[in-house]
Write a protein that holds these residues in place. Structure first.
Motif, PDB file in Angstrom:
ATOM      1  N   GLU A   1     -26.264  51.974  78.942  1.00 53.47           N
ATOM      2  CA  GLU A   1     -24.854  52.022  79.870  1.00 53.47           C
ATOM      3  C   GLU A   1     -25.403  51.675  81.144  1.00 53.47           C
ATOM      4  O   GLU A   1     -26.496  52.530  81.751  1.00 53.47           O
ATOM      5  CB  GLU A   1     -24.191  53.401  79.618  1.00 53.47           C
ATOM      6  N   SER A   2     -24.467  51.339  82.021  1.00 55.23           N
ATOM      7  CA  SER A   2     -24.714  51.177  83.417  1.00 55.23           C
ATOM      8  C   SER A   2     -24.363  52.610  84.212  1.00 55.23           C
ATOM      9  O   SER A   2     -23.533  52.834  83.654  1.00 55.23           O
ATOM     10  CB  SER A   2     -23.965  49.884  83.938  1.00 55.23           C
ATOM     11  N   MET A   3     -25.237  52.712  84.984  1.00 54.29           N
ATOM     12  CA  MET A   3     -24.877  54.199  85.709  1.00 54.29           C
ATOM     13  C   MET A   3     -24.448  54.098  86.957  1.00 54.29           C
ATOM     14  O   MET A   3     -24.220  54.944  87.748  1.00 54.29           O
ATOM     15  CB  MET A   3     -26.278  55.059  85.595  1.00 54.29           C
ATOM     16  N   THR A   4     -23.948  53.119  87.355  1.00 60.12           N
ATOM     17  CA  THR A   4     -23.268  52.746  88.660  1.00 60.12           C
ATOM     18  C   THR A   4     -21.960  53.767  88.549  1.00 60.12           C
ATOM     19  O   THR A   4     -21.356  53.919  87.479  1.00 60.12           O
ATOM     20  CB  THR A   4     -22.614  51.461  89.090  1.00 60.12           C
ATOM     21  N   ASN A   5     -21.455  54.227  89.940  1.00 59.34           N
ATOM     22  CA  ASN A   5     -20.142  54.990  89.926  1.00 59.34           C
ATOM     23  C   ASN A   5     -19.133  54.213  89.332  1.00 59.34           C
ATOM     24  O   ASN A   5     -18.202  54.853  88.609  1.00 59.34           O
ATOM     25  CB  ASN A   5     -19.996  55.430  91.493  1.00 59.34           C
ATOM     26  N   GLU A   6     -19.108  53.080  89.724  1.00 64.05           N
ATOM     27  CA  GLU A   6     -18.057  52.315  89.356  1.00 64.05           C
ATOM     28  C   GLU A   6     -17.871  52.192  87.721  1.00 64.05           C
ATOM     29  O   GLU A   6     -16.823  52.367  86.951  1.00 64.05           O
ATOM     30  CB  GLU A   6     -18.090  50.732  89.750  1.00 64.05           C
TER      31      GLU A   6
ATOM     32  N   PRO B   1      -9.202  55.730  95.766  1.00 65.93           N
ATOM     33  CA  PRO B   1      -8.556  55.721  94.291  1.00 65.93           C
ATOM     34  C   PRO B   1      -9.349  56.114  93.178  1.00 65.93           C
ATOM     35  O   PRO B   1      -8.897  56.775  92.270  1.00 65.93           O
ATOM     36  CB  PRO B   1      -8.272  54.019  94.168  1.00 65.93           C
ATOM     37  N   ASP B   2     -10.641  56.103  93.155  1.00 63.85           N
ATOM     38  CA  ASP B   2     -11.564  56.690  91.960  1.00 63.85           C
ATOM     39  C   ASP B   2     -11.352  58.168  92.007  1.00 63.85           C
ATOM     40  O   ASP B   2     -11.554  58.468  91.005  1.00 63.85           O
ATOM     41  CB  ASP B   2     -13.018  56.295  92.095  1.00 63.85           C
ATOM     42  N   TRP B   3     -11.360  58.794  93.233  1.00 66.13           N
ATOM     43  CA  TRP B   3     -11.307  60.358  93.284  1.00 66.13           C
ATOM     44  C   TRP B   3     -10.157  60.734  92.486  1.00 66.13           C
ATOM     45  O   TRP B   3     -10.163  61.786  91.588  1.00 66.13           O
ATOM     46  CB  TRP B   3     -11.474  60.844  94.720  1.00 66.13           C
ATOM     47  N   PHE B   4      -8.885  60.296  92.795  1.00 67.10           N
ATOM     48  CA  PHE B   4      -7.501  60.621  92.280  1.00 67.10           C
ATOM     49  C   PHE B   4      -7.671  60.270  90.724  1.00 67.10           C
ATOM     50  O   PHE B   4      -7.591  61.018  89.760  1.00 67.10           O
ATOM     51  CB  PHE B   4      -6.682  60.261  92.942  1.00 67.10           C
ATOM     52  N   LEU B   5      -8.036  59.064  90.579  1.00 67.78           N
ATOM     53  CA  LEU B   5      -8.006  58.447  88.947  1.00 67.78           C
ATOM     54  C   LEU B   5      -9.043  59.213  88.165  1.00 67.78           C
ATOM     55  O   LEU B   5      -8.622  59.389  86.808  1.00 67.78           O
ATOM     56  CB  LEU B   5      -7.932  56.989  89.082  1.00 67.78           C
ATOM     57  N   GLY B   6     -10.424  59.177  88.514  1.00 65.00           N
ATOM     58  CA  GLY B   6     -11.116  59.933  87.805  1.00 65.00           C
ATOM     59  C   GLY B   6     -10.827  61.181  87.586  1.00 65.00           C
ATOM     60  O   GLY B   6     -11.064  61.630  86.279  1.00 65.00           O
ATOM     61  N   THR B   7     -10.341  62.174  88.424  1.00 60.72           N
ATOM     62  CA  THR B   7      -9.916  63.481  88.191  1.00 60.72           C
ATOM     63  C   THR B   7      -8.923  63.576  87.121  1.00 60.72           C
ATOM     64  O   THR B   7      -8.920  64.377  86.273  1.00 60.72           O
ATOM     65  CB  THR B   7      -9.575  64.157  89.550  1.00 60.72           C
ATOM     66  N   LEU B   8      -7.783  62.676  87.165  1.00 60.29           N
ATOM     67  CA  LEU B   8      -6.887  62.588  86.366  1.00 60.29           C
ATOM     68  C   LEU B   8      -7.201  62.198  85.064  1.00 60.29           C
ATOM     69  O   LEU B   8      -6.964  62.904  84.145  1.00 60.29           O
ATOM     70  CB  LEU B   8      -5.731  61.602  86.836  1.00 60.29           C
ATOM     71  N   ALA B   9      -8.069  61.375  84.819  1.00 59.09           N
ATOM     72  CA  ALA B   9      -8.750  61.015  83.615  1.00 59.09           C
ATOM     73  C   ALA B   9      -9.748  62.085  83.109  1.00 59.09           C
ATOM     74  O   ALA B   9      -9.316  62.307  81.855  1.00 59.09           O
ATOM     75  CB  ALA B   9      -9.562  59.776  83.702  1.00 59.09           C
ATOM     76  N   HIS B  10     -10.328  62.754  84.034  1.00 59.22           N
ATOM     77  CA  HIS B  10     -11.051  64.153  83.367  1.00 59.22           C
ATOM     78  C   HIS B  10     -10.136  65.072  82.937  1.00 59.22           C
ATOM     79  O   HIS B  10     -10.343  65.842  81.934  1.00 59.22           O
ATOM     80  CB  HIS B  10     -11.977  64.599  84.596  1.00 59.22           C
ATOM     81  N   LEU B  11      -9.106  65.200  83.513  1.00 63.99           N
ATOM     82  CA  LEU B  11      -8.168  66.341  83.211  1.00 63.99           C
ATOM     83  C   LEU B  11      -7.427  65.955  81.887  1.00 63.99           C
ATOM     84  O   LEU B  11      -7.258  67.070  81.130  1.00 63.99           O
ATOM     85  CB  LEU B  11      -7.011  66.232  84.320  1.00 63.99           C
ATOM     86  N   LEU B  12      -7.166  64.603  81.479  1.00 67.20           N
ATOM     87  CA  LEU B  12      -6.758  64.743  80.191  1.00 67.20           C
ATOM     88  C   LEU B  12      -7.692  64.475  79.287  1.00 67.20           C
ATOM     89  O   LEU B  12      -7.620  64.856  78.175  1.00 67.20           O
ATOM     90  CB  LEU B  12      -5.947  62.857  80.329  1.00 67.20           C
TER      91      LEU B  12
END
Lengths: 301, 175
Positions: free
Chosen positions: A9-14, A184-195
């Motif tokens: 798997e690609s390990m870039t942040n994106e 946007p990644d900080w918010f969307l990533g945290t939200l996805a992690h939460l779910l």
């Protein structure tokens, strides 16, 4: 030539953030995760975080919000307005919901410096709404500098007596995403992690470690110049911007590797110093943003 | 004079290294390896930049400079991960000699980091040099400016963190 063996798997942040959000979507489709309600309150701020979130990509903001959560209220993004919008807000109060708050809470005159609508013929203040929804939310996300610690709204002389969300909800646990604005990644990533997995691991200041763990200075591509004492004397110089007042050495976030505007560039990549917008105390504690008199030697000043 | 010869040797080595990298780069298709070579080229360039500044300085003064380790061109395969060590110039001799200096608060206020001056701060009557301390960009730190006495501020934010002070160069005392 021997073919290279690629990592699975690609390990870039994106790639990591898109894997996180995509697996959230897949699990919602399979019915493994229940879509949750999201209430996005905008208090004493500038809407900057919403604007930044609209720039999210892979997945984009609208798709994520529609597919991952039921966005029940967001004054900038919903179609309803006025009383109807506030009615929708109030209808969620007795349901299970995640609360995201952008902007500071204005305390002056019992909150009247920030009115977000009217309810039952009376002005609904940001202070009221923050307390009312904060007490009942299953999870709270403080989004941006103002919500996390007061930020620009609380900068001197702070005429509205603004404070961060935690000040009015001292007992509640919340995830803090400082930044002006939030990526946007900080918010969307945290939200996805939460779910997907529940609350992400945070540091002692409630910031998710997956985004806020390394100093900008430690991942800065211009670090070799700092180590050798080669400093920029003006904006536009390609060397270390430390002497101009770069706050990268005191700011903990992943800008150097994540980058902005669709992951293409960031302030230091464009030869301007980091102003420490993701550090607590911004902007007052990070001022001055730029200093020229540290490098220029003026004779007979 | 021997130092200048050493510097020249170092620069020549770095130039050879850079040429070697440019050659490898022109024959390289793998983007991940390209990225690493580019990073090393950048580091090499900054070392050359630093050394040339140093040479220019030496041409004007006779400041002594300790020889640093030599580098020879290296083969890419074994050393992609190799980092060029940072070259840190030895601290000015003047500051080493004068670390027993006594400052009045007024004198201290001259060392505000402006216009090429050094940036000093005092904690518990000891004066420290923060000119190139990374947390003191542009001689300011979370709203505090250099050239002042900050015992109270230090105690309120960094209580029990004597290690911070221990890592700072001492220039004298407040008296």
């Amino acid at each position: 030539m021997k073919p290279y063996i690629l990592p699975p798997e690609s390990m870039t942040n994106e790639a990591i953030s898109s894997r996180l959000t995509n697996s959230a979507l897949t699990n919602i489709d399979k019915g493994l995760i229940k879509k949750k309600n999201l209430v996005y309150l905008e208090l004493n701020g500038c809407s900057g975080n919403i604007i930044s979130l609209l720039n999210g990509q892979n997945p984009d903001f609208e798709y994520t919000l529609n597919s991952m959560v039921n966005l029940r209220y967001c004054n900038s993004l919903m179609a309803s307005e006025g009383d109807r919008a506030i009615e929708k807000l109030m209808n969620t109060l007795d349901e299970d919901f995640i609360l995201a708050v952008e902007g500071a809470v204005a305390l002056k005159n019992n909150g009247l410096y920030n009115v977000i609508g009217s309810w039952e013929g009376k002005p609904l203040t940001g202070l009221q709404a923050a307390k009312m929804f904060g007490e009942r939310a299953s999870h709270i996300l403080a989004v941006g500098a103002c919500a996390t610690h007061g930020g620009i709204s609380a900068a001197k002389p702070n005429p509205s007596q603004s404070v961060g969300l935690q000040k009015v909800l001292p007992q509640k646990k919340m995830i803090k995403l400082p930044g002006c604005p939030v990526h946007p990644d900080w918010f969307l990533g945290t939200l996805a992690h939460l779910l997907l997995y529940g609350e992400p691991e945070t540091d002692n200041m409630d910031r998710p470690l997956m985004f806020y763990s390394s100093l900008i200075h430690d991942r800065c591509p211009r670090r070799p110049f700092f180590d050798r004492g080669i400093f920029a004397e003006k904006l536009g110089d390609k060397t270390c911007l430390f002497k101009l007042g770069c706050r990268g050495p005191v700011t903990r976030v992943d800008c150097p590797t994540r980058q902005w505007n669709g992951h293409v560039n960031w302030p230091i990549g464009d030869d301007t110093p980091c102003i420490g917008c993701a550090q607590f105390g911004f902007p007052d504690a990070m001022a001055p943003f730029i200093s020229y008199d540290t490098t220029k030697v003026v004779k007979n000043e | 004079m021997q130092n200048i010869a050493l510097l020249r040797l170092q620069i020549n080595n770095l130039v050879t290294q850079a040429r070697h990298d440019i050659f490898t780069l022109s024959n390289q298709d793998d983007p991940s390896i390209k990225q690493q070579i580019l990073q090393r080229l950048w580091e090499t360039m900054s070392s050359i930049h630093f050394l040339s500044e140093l040479l220019a300085n030496q041409a004007m003064t006779t400041l002594s400079f300790p020889p640093t380790q030599q580098q020879s061109p290296v083969d890419l395969r074994n050393t992609i991960q190799q980092q060029i060590p940072p070259i840190t110039p030895s601290r000015n001799q003047t500051s080493q000699q004068s670390n027993q200096r006594t400052f009045s608060i007024e004198e201290l206020s001259n060392y505000d980091g402006k216009n090429g001056r050094a940036a000093y701060v005092a904690v518990d009557d000891i004066v420290y040099d923060v000119t190139n301390n990374r947390a003191w960009a542009a001689a300011s730190h979370f709203g505090l400016t250099a050239g002042k006495e900050y015992s109270g501020e230090f105690a309120s934010c960094h209580a029990g963190q004597q290690s911070i002070l221990d890592s700072l160069p001492v220039v004298g005392r407040v008296g």
